[in-house]
Design an enzyme around this catalytic site. Structure first.
Site, mmCIF file in Angstrom:
data_model
loop_
_atom_site.group_PDB
_atom_site.id
_atom_site.type_symbol
_atom_site.label_atom_id
_atom_site.label_comp_id
_atom_site.label_asym_id
_atom_site.label_seq_id
_atom_site.Cartn_x
_atom_site.Cartn_y
_atom_site.Cartn_z
ATOM 1 N N HIS A 109 4.144 -17.395 -14.007
ATOM 2 C CA HIS A 109 4.657 -16.476 -13.103
ATOM 3 C C HIS A 109 4.963 -17.301 -11.920
ATOM 4 O O HIS A 109 4.078 -17.878 -11.440
ATOM 5 C CB HIS A 109 3.682 -15.293 -12.898
ATOM 6 C CG HIS A 109 3.933 -14.189 -12.189
ATOM 7 N ND1 HIS A 109 5.045 -13.185 -12.688
ATOM 8 C CD2 HIS A 109 3.543 -13.704 -10.913
ATOM 9 C CE1 HIS A 109 5.055 -12.117 -11.855
ATOM 10 N NE2 HIS A 109 4.419 -12.391 -10.756
ATOM 11 N N LYS A 122 11.157 -6.183 -8.987
ATOM 12 C CA LYS A 122 11.152 -7.332 -7.833
ATOM 13 C C LYS A 122 11.177 -8.562 -8.240
ATOM 14 O O LYS A 122 10.603 -8.922 -9.258
ATOM 15 C CB LYS A 122 9.640 -6.913 -7.364
ATOM 16 C CG LYS A 122 8.952 -7.882 -6.197
ATOM 17 C CD LYS A 122 8.125 -7.389 -5.402
ATOM 18 C CE LYS A 122 6.877 -8.250 -5.405
ATOM 19 N NZ LYS A 122 5.600 -7.602 -4.427
ATOM 20 N N LYS A 180 10.796 -12.627 -7.350
ATOM 21 C CA LYS A 180 10.232 -13.725 -6.555
ATOM 22 C C LYS A 180 11.049 -14.838 -6.081
ATOM 23 O O LYS A 180 11.601 -15.447 -6.952
ATOM 24 C CB LYS A 180 9.072 -14.267 -7.221
ATOM 25 C CG LYS A 180 7.704 -12.980 -7.591
ATOM 26 C CD LYS A 180 7.300 -12.678 -6.163
ATOM 27 C CE LYS A 180 5.920 -12.309 -6.353
ATOM 28 N NZ LYS A 180 5.158 -11.778 -4.903
ATOM 29 N N ASP A 219 10.692 -10.623 -3.053
ATOM 30 C CA ASP A 219 9.648 -10.930 -2.424
ATOM 31 C C ASP A 219 9.745 -12.503 -1.854
ATOM 32 O O ASP A 219 9.519 -13.099 -2.932
ATOM 33 C CB ASP A 219 8.471 -10.615 -3.187
ATOM 34 C CG ASP A 219 7.090 -10.835 -2.348
ATOM 35 O OD1 ASP A 219 7.099 -11.198 -1.148
ATOM 36 O OD2 ASP A 219 5.994 -10.695 -2.760
ATOM 37 N N GLU A 268 10.889 -8.337 1.155
ATOM 38 C CA GLU A 268 9.185 -8.266 1.279
ATOM 39 C C GLU A 268 8.764 -9.703 2.094
ATOM 40 O O GLU A 268 9.507 -10.725 1.550
ATOM 41 C CB GLU A 268 8.600 -8.287 -0.033
ATOM 42 C CG GLU A 268 7.076 -8.303 -0.035
ATOM 43 C CD GLU A 268 6.280 -7.723 -1.421
ATOM 44 O OE1 GLU A 268 7.041 -7.073 -2.417
ATOM 45 O OE2 GLU A 268 5.215 -8.013 -1.538
ATOM 46 N N ASP A 273 3.923 -7.570 3.745
ATOM 47 C CA ASP A 273 2.771 -7.653 2.824
ATOM 48 C C ASP A 273 1.537 -8.641 3.257
ATOM 49 O O ASP A 273 0.769 -7.934 3.697
ATOM 50 C CB ASP A 273 3.544 -8.286 1.557
ATOM 51 C CG ASP A 273 2.387 -8.367 0.247
ATOM 52 O OD1 ASP A 273 1.495 -7.933 0.160
ATOM 53 O OD2 ASP A 273 2.710 -9.032 -0.646
ATOM 54 N N LYS A 310 -2.352 -2.845 0.004
ATOM 55 C CA LYS A 310 -3.169 -3.489 -0.981
ATOM 56 C C LYS A 310 -4.705 -3.139 -0.744
ATOM 57 O O LYS A 310 -5.129 -3.386 0.475
ATOM 58 C CB LYS A 310 -2.788 -5.066 -0.952
ATOM 59 C CG LYS A 310 -1.736 -5.287 -1.408
ATOM 60 C CD LYS A 310 -1.494 -6.926 -1.594
ATOM 61 C CE LYS A 310 -0.065 -7.231 -2.263
ATOM 62 N NZ LYS A 310 0.248 -8.586 -2.111
ATOM 63 N N GLU A 353 3.741 -1.688 -7.527
ATOM 64 C CA GLU A 353 3.860 -2.690 -8.475
ATOM 65 C C GLU A 353 2.641 -2.843 -9.256
ATOM 66 O O GLU A 353 2.113 -3.983 -9.332
ATOM 67 C CB GLU A 353 4.143 -3.854 -7.849
ATOM 68 C CG GLU A 353 3.270 -4.432 -6.537
ATOM 69 C CD GLU A 353 3.458 -5.440 -5.739
ATOM 70 O OE1 GLU A 353 4.601 -6.034 -5.796
ATOM 71 O OE2 GLU A 353 2.536 -6.068 -5.282
HETATM 72 C C1 MUC Z 1 2.942 -10.321 -3.642
HETATM 73 O O1 MUC Z 1 2.839 -11.350 -3.003
HETATM 74 O O2 MUC Z 1 3.399 -9.407 -3.490
HETATM 75 C C2 MUC Z 1 2.440 -9.086 -6.551
HETATM 76 C C3 MUC Z 1 3.327 -9.076 -7.524
HETATM 77 C C4 MUC Z 1 3.643 -10.452 -8.011
HETATM 78 O O3 MUC Z 1 4.008 -10.706 -8.681
HETATM 79 O O4 MUC Z 1 2.882 -11.308 -6.949
HETATM 80 C C5 MUC Z 1 1.863 -10.388 -6.089
HETATM 81 C C6 MUC Z 1 1.719 -10.794 -4.626
HETATM 82 MG MG MG Z 2 4.193 -9.579 -1.859
#
Ligand code: MUC
Ligand code: MG
Length: 369
Positions: A18, A163, A165, A194, A220, A245, A269, A323
């Site tokens: 991941h 979402k 990354k 994000d 994000e 976030d 969160k 999420e």
């Molecule tokens: C984040 O920064 O959102 C949440 C889902 C993911 O893949 O990483 C986290 C942390």
């Molecule tokens: Mg995030």
């Protein structure tokens, strides 16, 4: 009132690497906290984080040490106090440590809800829904693999919002990757990104402009945690939703971000907020300020995921869904009955407490000895 507090570090490999701007995860360390009351009730909480100290200020090891050294003796010394008074003492005597505080608070609420025979959500003001939408995070690092993964999720009716990354490659490359996925999945599928605070403000202006034109729905945490000025300018400049976030660390920062119009959506969160009650307060501040809500994750296992889910059921406006997919990223199941993900939603149990039963043998096998 409380007999023991135990912190277990449970190591579980992920289904694939991941990749995030802050860390690449191949294994997640779940930080599970078990509280036993004097009358024999057991409550669970979770203080899982991402990438050791790569994401936040607490690590699995610091949580375990601080709970054993400070929280456990304090909890054992308190008597005749209700839940609110107990949390007040913890806040008064222990600074910071939001993740550890959240885990302890979750366990105490789990115990209290079991005692009352109610689902945990009812102690937080009461639920408005029995299931919540859950998106999936594409973070394999490879565009083709991400597209195939997303198509599989849509086919399975498990997720239809994604979402991505980004933030570890140059802006142009990240934009190209996102827009290729957006194009392959079609206009009905919501795509968000994000950045995990990787961009300077100038890079953010460049990246957000292109992503907005390409039909992406949300950005994000584009810039650094403390760069609230940049978050404010980006929120004012662009029509696309800008979500806070990492900058959102509980009710106080929620208030500051809201005052300064530094986000149009909050990723709530529970651990970042310092507890479930505090996460509900963040939700209330967002509501008053006209900020939309989203249920965020620290890639927790089922305990933290369910704690967050109970909070999210109480939100009137969960415009961006959640999420809460953490357990699905793990290769091992640690519940006797797995969480129910169906029709793009996570079902939130109506049984007392968190509403889950842990497989203790499995946990014992996986925990760091
Ligand atoms: C984040 O920064 O959102 C949440 C889902 C993911 O893949 O990483 C986290 C942390
Ligand atoms: Mg995030």
């Amino acid at each position: 009132m409380y007999k023991s507090v135990e912190t277990l570090l449970v190591e579980i490999p992920t289904i694939r690497p991941h990749k995030m701007a802050v860390a690449t995860m191949q294994t997640q360390t779940l930080v599970l906290v078990k509280v036993t009351s004097n009358d024999g009730l057991v409550g669970w909480g979770e203080a899982t984080t991402i990438g050791g100290l790569g994401y936040g200020e607490e690590s699995p090891e610091s949580v375990k040490t601080n709970i054993a050294t400070y929280f456990e003796p304090l909890l054992k010394s308190l008597s005749g106090l209700n839940f609110a008074q107990t949390m007040q003492q913890i806040k008064k005597q222990i600074n910071g440590n939001r993740f550890a505080k959240c885990a302890i608070q979750t366990a105490l609420l789990d115990i209290q809800a079991q005692r009352l025979g109610l689902p945990l959500s009812e102690l937080l003001g009461g639920r408005l829904r029995d299931s919540i939408p859950v998106l999936w995070v594409l973070a394999s690092g490879n565009t083709e693999k991400d597209i195939a993964e997303a198509q599989k999720m849509i086919e399975l009716k498990r997720h239809n919002i994604f979402k991505l990354k980004i933030g570890s490659r140059p802006v142009e490359q990240d934009v190209e990757h996102v827009l290729a996925i957006k194009k392959a999945l079609g206009s009905d599928i919501s795509i968000r990104v994000d950045v995990n605070r990787a961009w300077s403000e100038r890079q953010a202006v460049q990246g957000i402009q292109l992503l907005q034109e390409g039909g992406v729905d949300l950005i994000e945490q584009p810039c650094a945690i403390d760069n609230i000025d940049a978050m404010q300018r980006l929120t004012e400049r662009f029509d696309i939703a800008i979500m806070a976030d990492e900058s959102l660390m509980g009710p106080n920062s929620a208030y500051q971000l809201a005052r300064r119009n530094a986000a149009s959506v909050f990723a709530v969160k529970v651990a970042q907020s310092g507890g479930l009650v505090e996460a509900c307060e963040v939700g209330k501040i967002a509501n008053l300020a006209g900020i939309d809500l989203y249920g965020g994750t620290m890639l927790e296992g089922p305990v933290g995921t369910m704690a967050s889910a109970h909070v999210c059921t109480t939100f009137e406006n969960l415009a961006y869904g959640t999420e809460l997919f953490g357990p699905l990223l793990l290769t091992e199941e640690i519940l006797k009955t797995p969480l129910q993900y169906q029709q793009f939603e996570l079902v939130v149990p109506t049984t007392p407490g968190l509403g889950i039963e842990l497989d203790l043998d499995k946990i014992d096998n996986l925990r760091r000895k």
